[in-house]
Design a protein around this motif. Structure first.
Motif, PDB file in Angstrom:
ATOM      1  N   GLN A  20       0.836  -1.283   0.110  1.00 54.07           N
ATOM      2  CA  GLN A  20      -0.266   0.118  -0.117  1.00 54.07           C
ATOM      3  C   GLN A  20       0.934   1.398  -0.011  1.00 54.07           C
ATOM      4  OE1 GLN A  20      -2.502  -1.070   3.303  1.00 54.07           O
ATOM      5  NE2 GLN A  20      -4.169  -0.407   2.087  1.00 54.07           N
ATOM      6  N   GLY A  21       1.866   1.171   0.808  1.00 55.00           N
ATOM      7  CA  GLY A  21       2.863   2.349   0.865  1.00 55.00           C
ATOM      8  C   GLY A  21       3.431   2.521  -0.268  1.00 55.00           C
ATOM      9  N   LYS A  22       3.823   1.661  -0.912  1.00 51.10           N
ATOM     10  CA  LYS A  22       4.584   1.867  -2.269  1.00 51.10           C
ATOM     11  C   LYS A  22       3.702   2.193  -3.279  1.00 51.10           C
ATOM     12  CE  LYS A  22       7.485  -1.208  -5.070  1.00 51.10           C
ATOM     13  NZ  LYS A  22       8.914  -0.684  -5.258  1.00 51.10           N
ATOM     14  N   ALA A  23       2.442   1.662  -3.420  1.00 48.86           N
ATOM     15  CA  ALA A  23       1.449   2.317  -4.389  1.00 48.86           C
ATOM     16  C   ALA A  23       1.242   3.693  -4.056  1.00 48.86           C
ATOM     17  CB  ALA A  23       0.241   1.712  -4.259  1.00 48.86           C
ATOM     18  N   VAL A  24       1.273   4.161  -2.861  1.00 48.29           N
ATOM     19  CA  VAL A  24       1.015   5.643  -2.685  1.00 48.29           C
ATOM     20  C   VAL A  24       2.247   6.573  -2.820  1.00 48.29           C
ATOM     21  CG1 VAL A  24       0.437   7.293  -0.681  1.00 48.29           C
ATOM     22  CG2 VAL A  24      -1.146   5.359  -0.661  1.00 48.29           C
ATOM     23  N   THR A  25       3.402   5.894  -2.555  1.00 47.29           N
ATOM     24  CA  THR A  25       4.560   6.632  -3.015  1.00 47.29           C
ATOM     25  C   THR A  25       4.592   6.802  -4.493  1.00 47.29           C
ATOM     26  OG1 THR A  25       5.836   5.614  -1.170  1.00 47.29           O
ATOM     27  CG2 THR A  25       6.941   6.448  -2.895  1.00 47.29           C
ATOM     28  N   GLY A  26       4.302   5.843  -5.157  1.00 52.87           N
ATOM     29  CA  GLY A  26       4.432   5.938  -6.753  1.00 52.87           C
ATOM     30  C   GLY A  26       3.135   7.160  -7.343  1.00 52.87           C
ATOM     31  N   SER A  27       2.063   7.128  -6.489  1.00 51.38           N
ATOM     32  CA  SER A  27       0.992   8.063  -6.933  1.00 51.38           C
ATOM     33  C   SER A  27       1.307   9.434  -6.618  1.00 51.38           C
ATOM     34  CB  SER A  27      -0.313   7.587  -6.139  1.00 51.38           C
ATOM     35  OG  SER A  27      -0.802   6.598  -6.731  1.00 51.38           O
ATOM     36  N   MET A  28       2.254   9.676  -5.440  1.00 43.55           N
ATOM     37  CA  MET A  28       2.707  10.885  -5.238  1.00 43.55           C
ATOM     38  C   MET A  28       3.537  11.752  -6.460  1.00 43.55           C
ATOM     39  SD  MET A  28       1.832  11.907  -2.167  1.00 43.55           S
ATOM     40  CE  MET A  28       1.268  10.697  -0.743  1.00 43.55           C
ATOM     41  N   LYS A  29       4.175  10.962  -7.138  1.00 40.21           N
ATOM     42  CA  LYS A  29       5.005  11.346  -8.153  1.00 40.21           C
ATOM     43  C   LYS A  29       3.875  11.904  -9.429  1.00 40.21           C
ATOM     44  CE  LYS A  29       9.116   8.830  -7.810  1.00 40.21           C
ATOM     45  NZ  LYS A  29       9.146   7.370  -7.037  1.00 40.21           N
ATOM     46  N   ASN A  30       2.851  11.338  -9.628  1.00 46.35           N
ATOM     47  CA  ASN A  30       1.908  11.499 -10.489  1.00 46.35           C
ATOM     48  C   ASN A  30       1.179  12.761 -10.133  1.00 46.35           C
ATOM     49  OD1 ASN A  30       2.530   9.011 -11.823  1.00 46.35           O
ATOM     50  ND2 ASN A  30       0.661   8.062 -11.071  1.00 46.35           N
ATOM     51  N   LEU A  31       1.129  13.096  -8.923  1.00 50.34           N
ATOM     52  CA  LEU A  31       0.502  14.371  -8.173  1.00 50.34           C
ATOM     53  C   LEU A  31       1.636  15.406  -8.235  1.00 50.34           C
ATOM     54  CD1 LEU A  31      -1.720  12.527  -5.559  1.00 50.34           C
ATOM     55  CD2 LEU A  31      -2.427  13.445  -7.712  1.00 50.34           C
ATOM     56  N   HIS A  32       2.756  15.022  -8.699  1.00 50.26           N
ATOM     57  CA  HIS A  32       3.789  16.528  -8.587  1.00 50.26           C
ATOM     58  C   HIS A  32       4.008  16.431  -7.118  1.00 50.26           C
ATOM     59  CE1 HIS A  32       2.955  16.856 -12.803  1.00 50.26           C
ATOM     60  NE2 HIS A  32       1.794  17.054 -12.673  1.00 50.26           N
ATOM     61  N   LEU A  33       4.076  15.527  -6.299  1.00 50.67           N
ATOM     62  CA  LEU A  33       4.686  15.519  -5.127  1.00 50.67           C
ATOM     63  C   LEU A  33       5.599  14.597  -5.023  1.00 50.67           C
ATOM     64  CD1 LEU A  33       1.072  15.503  -3.383  1.00 50.67           C
ATOM     65  CD2 LEU A  33       2.682  17.592  -3.502  1.00 50.67           C
ATOM     66  N   SER A  34       6.723  14.679  -5.859  1.00 53.90           N
ATOM     67  CA  SER A  34       7.832  13.753  -5.728  1.00 53.90           C
ATOM     68  C   SER A  34       8.876  13.883  -4.665  1.00 53.90           C
ATOM     69  CB  SER A  34       8.484  13.803  -7.265  1.00 53.90           C
ATOM     70  OG  SER A  34       9.027  15.308  -7.427  1.00 53.90           O
ATOM     71  N   GLU A  35       8.535  14.794  -3.773  1.00 57.29           N
ATOM     72  CA  GLU A  35       9.536  15.344  -2.668  1.00 57.29           C
ATOM     73  C   GLU A  35       8.942  14.284  -1.366  1.00 57.29           C
ATOM     74  OE1 GLU A  35       8.574  19.099  -4.756  1.00 57.29           O
ATOM     75  OE2 GLU A  35       7.333  17.483  -3.872  1.00 57.29           O
ATOM     76  N   ILE A  36       7.997  13.596  -1.689  1.00 53.50           N
ATOM     77  CA  ILE A  36       7.279  12.690  -0.704  1.00 53.50           C
ATOM     78  C   ILE A  36       7.744  11.287  -1.014  1.00 53.50           C
ATOM     79  CG2 ILE A  36       5.329  11.612   0.576  1.00 53.50           C
ATOM     80  CD1 ILE A  36       3.950  14.461   0.158  1.00 53.50           C
ATOM     81  N   ALA A  37       8.556  10.604  -0.139  1.00 53.47           N
ATOM     82  CA  ALA A  37       9.118   9.129  -0.579  1.00 53.47           C
ATOM     83  C   ALA A  37       8.929   8.422   0.577  1.00 53.47           C
ATOM     84  CB  ALA A  37      10.347   9.387  -1.083  1.00 53.47           C
ATOM     85  N   ASN A  38       8.976   6.755   0.410  1.00 52.63           N
ATOM     86  CA  ASN A  38       9.000   5.989   1.292  1.00 52.63           C
ATOM     87  C   ASN A  38       7.657   6.127   2.375  1.00 52.63           C
ATOM     88  OD1 ASN A  38      11.537   5.026   0.647  1.00 52.63           O
ATOM     89  ND2 ASN A  38      12.587   6.825   1.707  1.00 52.63           N
ATOM     90  N   VAL A  39       6.486   6.154   1.787  1.00 57.88           N
ATOM     91  CA  VAL A  39       5.288   5.989   2.535  1.00 57.88           C
ATOM     92  C   VAL A  39       5.072   4.496   2.880  1.00 57.88           C
ATOM     93  CG1 VAL A  39       2.590   6.342   2.561  1.00 57.88           C
ATOM     94  CG2 VAL A  39       4.214   7.984   0.946  1.00 57.88           C
TER      95      VAL A  39
END
Length: 85
Positions: A20-39
């Protein structure tokens, strides 16, 4: 008899994959929130305990976590206890 509130956080072990965390981390990039990692995604549980002391309440919460709320093979838990005023 005093009442206590336990705020419990149950999280996947750091050594284990968190899909789940990996999927959310990947979605952060799609939302232009690439600064957020390792959810890491877990669960938050709140309990009300009636006990004669904070030590007894803490012991009961610990027992509930070990026996029911947390799969200790894959998860760890921590909690904070506060007395209801």
């Amino acid at each position: 008899m005093p009442k206590f509130i336990a705020d419990i956080d149950v999280m996947p072990m750091k050594a284990l994959l968190d899909p789940q965390g990996k999927a959310v981390t990947g979605s952060m990039k799609n939302l232009h929130l690439s600064e957020i990692a390792n959810v890491r995604i877990g669960k938050h549980i709140t309990l009300e305990i009636t006990a004669d002391s904070e030590a007894t309440a803490s012991s009961k919460v610990d027992e509930a976590c070990k026996k029911l709320l947390c799969n200790q093979i894959m998860e760890f838990y921590e909690f904070k206890l506060s007395e209801v005023k």
